[in-house]
Design an enzyme around this catalytic site. Structure first.
Site, PDB file in Angstrom:
ATOM      1  N   GLY A 227       0.811  -1.202   0.000  1.00 33.08           N
ATOM      2  CA  GLY A 227       0.000   0.000   0.000  1.00 33.08           C
ATOM      3  C   GLY A 227       0.847   1.256   0.000  1.00 33.08           C
ATOM      4  N   GLU A 268       4.559  -7.067   0.044  1.00 29.58           N
ATOM      5  CA  GLU A 268       4.047  -7.474  -1.264  1.00 29.58           C
ATOM      6  C   GLU A 268       3.547  -6.278  -2.068  1.00 29.58           C
ATOM      7  OE1 GLU A 268       1.274 -10.298   0.355  1.00 29.58           O
ATOM      8  OE2 GLU A 268      -0.224  -8.730   0.595  1.00 29.58           O
ATOM      9  N   PRO A 269       4.467  -5.426  -2.479  1.00 28.39           N
ATOM     10  CA  PRO A 269       4.043  -4.232  -3.216  1.00 28.39           C
ATOM     11  C   PRO A 269       3.731  -4.522  -4.685  1.00 28.39           C
ATOM     12  CG  PRO A 269       6.403  -4.159  -2.713  1.00 28.39           C
ATOM     13  CD  PRO A 269       5.921  -5.488  -2.285  1.00 28.39           C
ATOM     14  N   GLY A 270       2.748  -3.800  -5.185  1.00 33.53           N
ATOM     15  CA  GLY A 270       2.478  -3.811  -6.618  1.00 33.53           C
ATOM     16  C   GLY A 270       2.828  -2.448  -7.172  1.00 33.53           C
ATOM     17  N   TYR A 311     -11.144   5.994  -9.747  1.00 32.64           N
ATOM     18  CA  TYR A 311     -10.562   6.366  -8.445  1.00 32.64           C
ATOM     19  C   TYR A 311     -10.312   7.867  -8.306  1.00 32.64           C
ATOM     20  CZ  TYR A 311      -9.080   1.402  -8.418  1.00 32.64           C
ATOM     21  OH  TYR A 311      -9.020   0.044  -8.464  1.00 32.64           O
ATOM     22  N   CYS A 337     -18.205   6.333 -25.522  1.00 34.13           N
ATOM     23  CA  CYS A 337     -19.494   7.007 -25.388  1.00 34.13           C
ATOM     24  C   CYS A 337     -19.991   6.948 -23.950  1.00 34.13           C
ATOM     25  CB  CYS A 337     -20.490   6.438 -26.395  1.00 34.13           C
ATOM     26  SG  CYS A 337     -19.987   6.921 -28.047  1.00 34.13           S
TER      27      CYS A 337
HETATM   28  C1  LIG Z   1      -3.393  -5.473  -4.381  1.00 29.86           C
HETATM   29  C2  LIG Z   1      -2.672  -6.106  -3.288  1.00 29.86           C
HETATM   30  C3  LIG Z   1      -1.352  -5.733  -2.995  1.00 29.86           C
HETATM   31  C4  LIG Z   1      -0.624  -4.627  -3.724  1.00 29.86           C
HETATM   32  O1  LIG Z   1      -1.036  -3.357  -3.333  1.00 29.86           O
HETATM   33  P1  LIG Z   1      -0.299  -2.070  -3.904  1.00 29.86           P
HETATM   34  O2  LIG Z   1      -1.033  -0.916  -3.375  1.00 29.86           O
HETATM   35  O3  LIG Z   1      -0.334  -2.147  -5.392  1.00 29.86           O
HETATM   36  O4  LIG Z   1       1.117  -2.114  -3.445  1.00 29.86           O
HETATM   37  C5  LIG Z   1      -0.719  -6.420  -1.987  1.00 29.86           C
HETATM   38  N1  LIG Z   1      -1.327  -7.404  -1.300  1.00 29.86           N
HETATM   39  C6  LIG Z   1      -2.585  -7.787  -1.554  1.00 29.86           C
HETATM   40  C7  LIG Z   1      -3.189  -8.888  -0.786  1.00 29.86           C
HETATM   41  C8  LIG Z   1      -3.297  -7.157  -2.549  1.00 29.86           C
HETATM   42  O5  LIG Z   1      -4.568  -7.522  -2.794  1.00 29.86           O
END
Ligand SMILES: *Cc1c(COP(=O)(O)O)cnc(C)c1O
Length: 410
Positions: A227, A268-270, A311, A337
């Site tokens: 997050g 666990e970053p995305g 968002y 559209c």
């Molecule tokens: C989406 C998600 C993440 C990644 O969150 P980011 O805000 O992109 O870093 C990590 N853990 C879980 C379980 C998620 O669902």
């Protein structure tokens, strides 16, 4: 992306050449930025035994997954399909954690059959899991510490009304199930939302999770989710990763000492890993002056990049065809559209029809949320790696739009 002698480049590759070669709309990702972010987080955690699992729902192209694998990353997955994708990308099962929400026990059983780490986030499924596997398959538990955090309610997952995780107020019930079904809890987890700026919010959640951890003697790892906020606007604030690393390391090491064993800390970053690595290029189809507004209408819409509409996300926009033009005020809109406004009253270098615009921070939750609304094709994706731009997803065709449709004989 930077401007060099009047030409925009990504890691040395001129962006207009890439757009000419692969056409627009086009997603472009830079592996150099992904690597820098990965190493930055890893370095911030160097004082403790740590593991980073890339949350692949942010950007799930198989080449991106392979790139993170070769950096040493694990993988965070939220569906059985993402698990399968991870295995196909070459991750070994123990480096994949399955963190779904609201799935059936059947899907959990599939994950067990594939041998990946399983993270369960409700007591009902945990009870079924325990009845099936007892202590024969270890499990991770997703807790909800009820920390109100995140950029907005849609992306906050830790608050009291959230559907995610097992409430820390249900710890007694959790312990009862674990004990009576002989469940082997090897990990605890939390993930409280996205776009959390304040390091102390993380710390507060972490402390609550560590309180719960004291009651589970067989832990191997504790996963603090993600997050982290990244900068979207110029001069935007972002999570101070170095401060976070330092404070979390101190807190975690003190906990391990008290616990009596060294555990692994996981994140666990995305977004943090891929957001800034991505750029989305589109072409201006029309400049339309109405009584109130100057619209720049582009060859894309909410079907390709929904974050601004969904968002209220800010994506910085530059006119890469006219880097040094006079800034003028535009409202940038899509061709769908629906009212698909990317940006209102934004100062952008003077736009003429045919110009290429670039959206920044297009690496996370952009292409993965794209769809075929209005029967439009999904865009192509390109990866810039070691000075070379390569196609990693083809642009769709009418065949893709019709795929899976069954034409009836009338
Ligand atoms: C989406 C998600 C993440 C990644 O969150 P980011 O805000 O992109 O870093 C990590 N853990 C879980 C379980 C998620 O669902």
């Amino acid at each position: 992306m930077n401007l060099k002698e009047g030409v925009y480049e990504i890691s040395g590759v001129p962006v207009l050449d890439v757009c000419r070669q692969f056409n627009t709309p086009l997603y472009v990702y830079d592996t150099a930025k992904m690597e820098a972010q990965y190493k930055r987080l890893s370095k911030a955690l160097k004082g403790t035994k740590h593991k980073i699992n890339y949350a692949c729902k942010a950007l799930s192209n198989i080449n991106v997954l392979r790139f993170f694998k070769q950096l040493g990353s694990g993988l965070d997955t939220v569906s059985i399909q993402e698990v399968q994708l991870g295995l196909k990308a070459g991750f070994v099962p123990k480096d994949i954690i399955f963190t779904p929400n609201g799935v059936s026990i059947e899907e959990i059983k599939e994950a067990v059959a594939l041998g990946v780490k399983v993270n369960i986030d409700n007591l009902s499924i945990l009870e079924q899991f325990g009845a099936l596997y007892g202590n024969t398959y270890p499990v991770c538990i997703r807790m909800n510490p009820h920390i109100m955090a995140g950029g907005n309610l849609k992306i906050s997952t830790g608050h009291i009304d959230s559907k995610f995780g097992i409430s820390i107020h249900q710890t007694r019930h959790l312990e009862r199930l674990v004990k009576s079904l002989n469940i082997q809890v090897e990990g605890l987890h939390m993930h409280t939302g996205s776009d959390i700026l304040d390091v102390d919010v993380f710390l507060r959640g972490a402390e609550l999770l560590l309180d719960v951890a004291r009651d589970f003697p067989d832990l191997k790892y504790i996963d603090f989710g993600s997050g982290f906020k990244v900068a979207y606007k110029p001069n935007d604030m972002a999570t101070d990763i170095e401060e976070l690393g330092e404070k979390m390391t101190r807190l975690f090491n003190a906990f391990c000492k008290e616990y009596g064993r060294e555990l692994e800390i996981e994140f666990e970053p995305g977004k943090f890993l891929v957001s800034e690595s991505g750029y989305f290029f589109c072409k201006v189809n029309v400049v339309k002056t109405t009584t109130a507004t100057v619209f720049a209408g582009v060859d894309t819409g909410l079907n390709h990049l929904i974050r601004p509409m969904f968002y209220d996300a800010y994506h910085h926009i530059e006119n890469v065809s006219n880097p040094e033009g006079r800034p003028r005020v535009y409202t940038v809109v899509g061709y769908i559209c629906e009212t698909d406004t990317f940006a209102s009253d934004r100062q952008i270098s003077e736009i003429t029809e045919g110009d290429i615009l670039c959206f920044r921070n297009a690496g996370a939750y952009c292409f993965t949320m794209a769809n075929n609304y209005n029967s439009r094709y999904k865009p192509a994706e390109v990866l810039i790696h070691k000075g070379k731009a390569q196609l990693i997803t083809e642009r769709q065709t009418m065949e893709d739009v019709l795929r899976n449709q069954i034409e009836l004989e009338w």
